[in-house]
Design an enzyme around this catalytic site. Structure first.
Site, PDB file in Angstrom:
ATOM      1  CG  ASP A 108      48.194  49.807  47.191  1.00 39.32           C
ATOM      2  OD1 ASP A 108      48.871  49.543  46.184  1.00 39.32           O
ATOM      3  OD2 ASP A 108      47.827  48.955  48.022  1.00 39.32           O
ATOM      4  CE  LYS A 151      43.062  37.520  45.141  1.00 42.07           C
ATOM      5  NZ  LYS A 151      43.953  38.644  44.822  1.00 42.07           N
ATOM      6  N   GLY A 198      33.561  41.941  43.386  1.00 45.08           N
ATOM      7  CA  GLY A 198      34.375  42.189  42.203  1.00 45.08           C
ATOM      8  C   GLY A 198      33.538  42.086  40.943  1.00 45.08           C
ATOM      9  CB  SER A 237      30.308  33.547  36.479  1.00 41.19           C
ATOM     10  OG  SER A 237      29.228  34.303  36.128  1.00 41.19           O
ATOM     11  CD  GLU A 242      28.803  44.783  46.037  1.00 37.00           C
ATOM     12  OE1 GLU A 242      28.541  44.874  44.811  1.00 37.00           O
ATOM     13  OE2 GLU A 242      29.486  45.582  46.642  1.00 37.00           O
ATOM     14  CB  CYS A 275      29.952  47.978  43.037  1.00 34.82           C
ATOM     15  SG  CYS A 275      29.769  48.309  44.784  1.00 34.82           S
ATOM     16  CD  GLU A 283      30.562  47.654  37.367  1.00 34.97           C
ATOM     17  OE1 GLU A 283      31.019  46.522  37.129  1.00 34.97           O
ATOM     18  OE2 GLU A 283      30.200  48.024  38.491  1.00 34.97           O
TER      19      GLU A 283
HETATM   20  P1  NAD Z   1      38.104  41.047  39.394  1.00 42.40           P
HETATM   21  O1  NAD Z   1      36.748  40.512  39.609  1.00 42.40           O
HETATM   22  O2  NAD Z   1      38.969  40.437  38.376  1.00 42.40           O
HETATM   23  O3  NAD Z   1      38.922  41.011  40.778  1.00 42.40           O
HETATM   24  C1  NAD Z   1      38.330  41.015  42.066  1.00 42.40           C
HETATM   25  C2  NAD Z   1      39.086  40.041  42.957  1.00 42.40           C
HETATM   26  O4  NAD Z   1      38.952  38.721  42.433  1.00 42.40           O
HETATM   27  C3  NAD Z   1      40.577  40.315  43.054  1.00 42.40           C
HETATM   28  O5  NAD Z   1      41.032  40.058  44.359  1.00 42.40           O
HETATM   29  C4  NAD Z   1      41.143  39.308  42.090  1.00 42.40           C
HETATM   30  O6  NAD Z   1      42.479  38.977  42.375  1.00 42.40           O
HETATM   31  C5  NAD Z   1      40.236  38.126  42.318  1.00 42.40           C
HETATM   32  N1  NAD Z   1      40.199  37.142  41.245  1.00 42.40           N
HETATM   33  C6  NAD Z   1      40.441  37.337  39.925  1.00 42.40           C
HETATM   34  N2  NAD Z   1      40.345  36.165  39.263  1.00 42.40           N
HETATM   35  C7  NAD Z   1      40.031  35.220  40.172  1.00 42.40           C
HETATM   36  C8  NAD Z   1      39.799  33.808  40.092  1.00 42.40           C
HETATM   37  N3  NAD Z   1      39.864  33.140  38.948  1.00 42.40           N
HETATM   38  N4  NAD Z   1      39.485  33.156  41.216  1.00 42.40           N
HETATM   39  C9  NAD Z   1      39.402  33.820  42.394  1.00 42.40           C
HETATM   40  N5  NAD Z   1      39.634  35.123  42.534  1.00 42.40           N
HETATM   41  C10 NAD Z   1      39.945  35.837  41.430  1.00 42.40           C
HETATM   42  O7  NAD Z   1      37.971  42.564  39.139  1.00 42.40           O
HETATM   43  P2  NAD Z   1      39.095  43.498  38.466  1.00 42.40           P
HETATM   44  O8  NAD Z   1      39.818  42.840  37.364  1.00 42.40           O
HETATM   45  O9  NAD Z   1      39.932  44.019  39.547  1.00 42.40           O
HETATM   46  O10 NAD Z   1      38.161  44.588  37.863  1.00 42.40           O
HETATM   47  C11 NAD Z   1      37.466  44.291  36.665  1.00 42.40           C
HETATM   48  C12 NAD Z   1      36.107  44.887  36.677  1.00 42.40           C
HETATM   49  O11 NAD Z   1      35.379  44.411  37.818  1.00 42.40           O
HETATM   50  C13 NAD Z   1      36.079  46.380  36.843  1.00 42.40           C
HETATM   51  O12 NAD Z   1      36.278  47.035  35.648  1.00 42.40           O
HETATM   52  C14 NAD Z   1      34.716  46.584  37.411  1.00 42.40           C
HETATM   53  O13 NAD Z   1      33.769  46.623  36.393  1.00 42.40           O
HETATM   54  C15 NAD Z   1      34.474  45.365  38.238  1.00 42.40           C
HETATM   55  N6  NAD Z   1      34.697  45.621  39.679  1.00 42.40           N
HETATM   56  C16 NAD Z   1      33.611  45.667  40.465  1.00 42.40           C
HETATM   57  C17 NAD Z   1      33.779  45.914  41.809  1.00 42.40           C
HETATM   58  C18 NAD Z   1      32.616  45.981  42.729  1.00 42.40           C
HETATM   59  O14 NAD Z   1      32.730  46.517  43.830  1.00 42.40           O
HETATM   60  N7  NAD Z   1      31.475  45.424  42.378  1.00 42.40           N
HETATM   61  C19 NAD Z   1      35.035  46.129  42.344  1.00 42.40           C
HETATM   62  C20 NAD Z   1      36.145  46.057  41.497  1.00 42.40           C
HETATM   63  C21 NAD Z   1      35.948  45.786  40.169  1.00 42.40           C
END
Ligand code: NAD
Length: 497
Positions: free
Chosen positions: A91, A177, A230, A236, A252, A286, A385
């Site tokens: 995955d 989720k 994320g 934000s 985080e 992260c 990042e």
């Molecule tokens: P993201 O923040 O888009 O996704 C993280 C989670 O948030 C996922 O489950 C996603 O489905 C959910 N999400 C997305 N949009 C949302 C919304 N409007 N409302 C609620 N939930 C929502 O991260 P990504 O697109 O998977 O990765 C993008 C960047 O984020 C990466 O390139 C990296 O820089 C960063 N990232 C950081 C971490 C960390 O551990 N800090 C982990 C993954 C990604």
């Protein structure tokens, strides 16, 4: 691989019947159709979690009773460790030994919070000393309510554990989720919860798009607490949604974590920690060691050794025993990381090694481990990042300069220092503006210790007892034990008693 959502103790097809592709990043093959939930499914999940919290009594189970479920989940994970680790590999793409480590860690996280749940029975009430003998008071810890947990794809099961375990230990119920790139292990976690007869509605798992399922969770009036890991922009949005309804929130987010190596450090050890810090999990971490600062005296030699060792990293499918670096999680991440390297090159950085797609791979989202030098301090490569196997390295002259460079970032998740001079190492550790500081190492993560960032790296702390606090409210209960009330409006003499 599961094709249904786990809601209210039942496996349900999404109400609108949607699915989305699960892609193996090593082969680019679609290996499964996962259930794509919508806001209607989130409504069902939140209703179940609300009922489990408000009526069915999960918060009123004793800590010992809740702990028994958490320990059973931990055992359930361990019983299927290799199978779940394999799912993580196909995955997410990470090498099998890393996935195996993550899955064991996730089980350990459930055990750890089982221990804290047991202690909660004794610590839930704290007497408060008051300066007025007519009153007694106590502070009581209670679970917040329904937690919406939204997690990323880099450590799929482990990130679920970091949120679900403390939430359940505290007595919260959860709607989880997972990231759409990596949903498989969260559904297995639901299956394990089901096997151990976790009461219906206590844990619900809804898979699907962030903009649909995630958005529905953060907007839902029935959710009391949002726990997110994320990206900053989505963080934000989550904080804004929380602000609107005054939901509790913990975030985080990302980092651009520095590693400062003084010239009294052992070069071989430094190289090992740097490589662990930036190439583990393909750099999709992260807290990754993405900015390395090395004192002048050893810079050239350290860089040479780092390049030599980096070129020896074996790349390939995470299921192949001999590899150390797998593919990135998705085409999007692959494009983003290679795009960031290209922009660094245009900004004037030098590529000391890597920088592209490794030779011999027609399929899969593989990126070479990459070392960038001469990276301008105002470039995105230095400041933002990249979230891939890309490290920026530069020399420094003095401790003062190193600390200033390390702290010159909008992020403050982690920072590390290497020096044989213990006093200096402690001084630099104290000067770092970061929530996690490592001395003479980089990245070791313990369930017992607080995890979270300063500045734009987040709000709140996960793990340890701090992780449990995320899911607890504090209530004061004050009792009047005096002879007469205040006598402010009704004087004692006027009372009819
Ligand atoms: P993201 O923040 O888009 O996704 C993280 C989670 O948030 C996922 O489950 C996603 O489905 C959910 N999400 C997305 N949009 C949302 C919304 N409007 N409302 C609620 N939930 C929502 O991260 P990504 O697109 O998977 O990765 C993008 C960047 O984020 C990466 O390139 C990296 O820089 C960063 N990232 C950081 C971490 C960390 O551990 N800090 C982990 C993954 C990604």
């Amino acid at each position: 691989m599961r094709s249904e959502l786990y809601i209210d103790g039942k496996w349900l097809k999404p109400l609108k019947g949607g699915t989305f592709d699960v892609v193996n990043p090593a082969t680019e093959e679609v290996i499964h159709k996962a259930p794509a939930a919508t806001a209607d499914d989130v409504d069902l999940a939140v209703a179940a979690a609300r009922r489990a919290f408000d009526k069915d009594g999960w918060p009123r189970f004793s800590g010992v009773e809740r702990a028994a479920y958490l320990r059973a989940i931990a055992d359930g994970i361990r019983n299927r460790q290799a199978e779940i680790a394999r799912l993580e590999v196909i995955d997410n793409g990470k090498p099998f030994p890393e996935a195996d480590w993550d899955v064991a860690d996730a089980a350990g996280c459930f055990d750890f919070y089982a221990g804290l749940a047991e202690q909660l029975d004794n610590n839930v009430e704290e007497p408060i000393a008051l300066p007025d003998a007519r009153f007694t008071s106590k502070a009581v810890r209670e679970p917040i309510g329904v937690a919406g947990a939204i997690i990323p794809w880099n450590y799929p099961l482990l990130m679920a554990a970091w949120k679900v375990a403390p939430a359940l230990a505290a007595g919260c119920t959860v709607v989880l989720k997972p990231a759409e790139q990596t949903s498989l292990s969260a559904l297995e976690l639901a299956a394990i919860a089901d096997e151990v007869n976790l009461p219906a509605g206590v844990l619900n798992v809804v898979t699907g798009a962030g903009t649909v399922v995630g958005q529905a969770i953060i907007d839902h009036k029935g959710v009391d607490k949002l726990a997110f890991t994320g990206s900053g922009p989505v963080g934000s949005k989550i904080m804004a949604a929380a602000a609107r309804d005054i939901k509790r929130v913990s975030l985080e987010l990302g980092g651009k974590s520095p590693f400062v190596v003084f010239d009294d450090a052992d070069i071989e050890e430094a190289v090992e920690w740097i490589m662990f810090g930036i190439f583990w999990n393909q750099g999709q971490v992260c807290s990754a060691t993405s900015r390395v600062l090395v004192q002048d005296g050893i810079y050239a030699r350290l860089l040479q050794r780092l390049v030599e060792e980096t070129k020896r990293i074996t790349i390939g499918n995470g299921l192949d025993d001999s590899i150390l670096l797998g593919p990135l999680v998705s085409k999007r991440q692959y494009d983003q990381v290679l795009g960031a390297v290209e922009r660094a090159r245009s900004a004037g950085a030098t590529i000391a090694c890597g920088g592209g797609r490794p030779e011999g791979f027609d399929k899969g989202y593989y990126v070479e481990p990459t070392i960038l030098t001469n990276v301008p301090l105002d470039s995105d490569a230095w400041r933002e990042e990249i979230f891939g196997p890309v490290v920026c390295i530069r020399p420094f002259a003095s401790e003062e300069e190193a600390v200033a460079l390390a702290n010159d970032s909008r992020f403050g998740l982690a920072a590390a220092v290497m020096s044989r001079d213990e006093v200096r190492a402690e001084r630099v550790a104290a000067a770092f503006r970061a929530g996690i500081v490592w001395i003479n190492c980089s990245q070791p993560t313990f369930t017992e210790a607080p995890w979270g960032g300063y500045k734009e790296s987040g709000i709140g702390r996960e793990l340890g007892r701090w992780g449990l606090e995320n899911y607890l409210e504090t209530k004061q209960i004050t009792r009047f034990v005096g002879e007469e009330p205040w006598g402010w409006y009704i004087k004692p003499a006027e009372t009819t008693r």
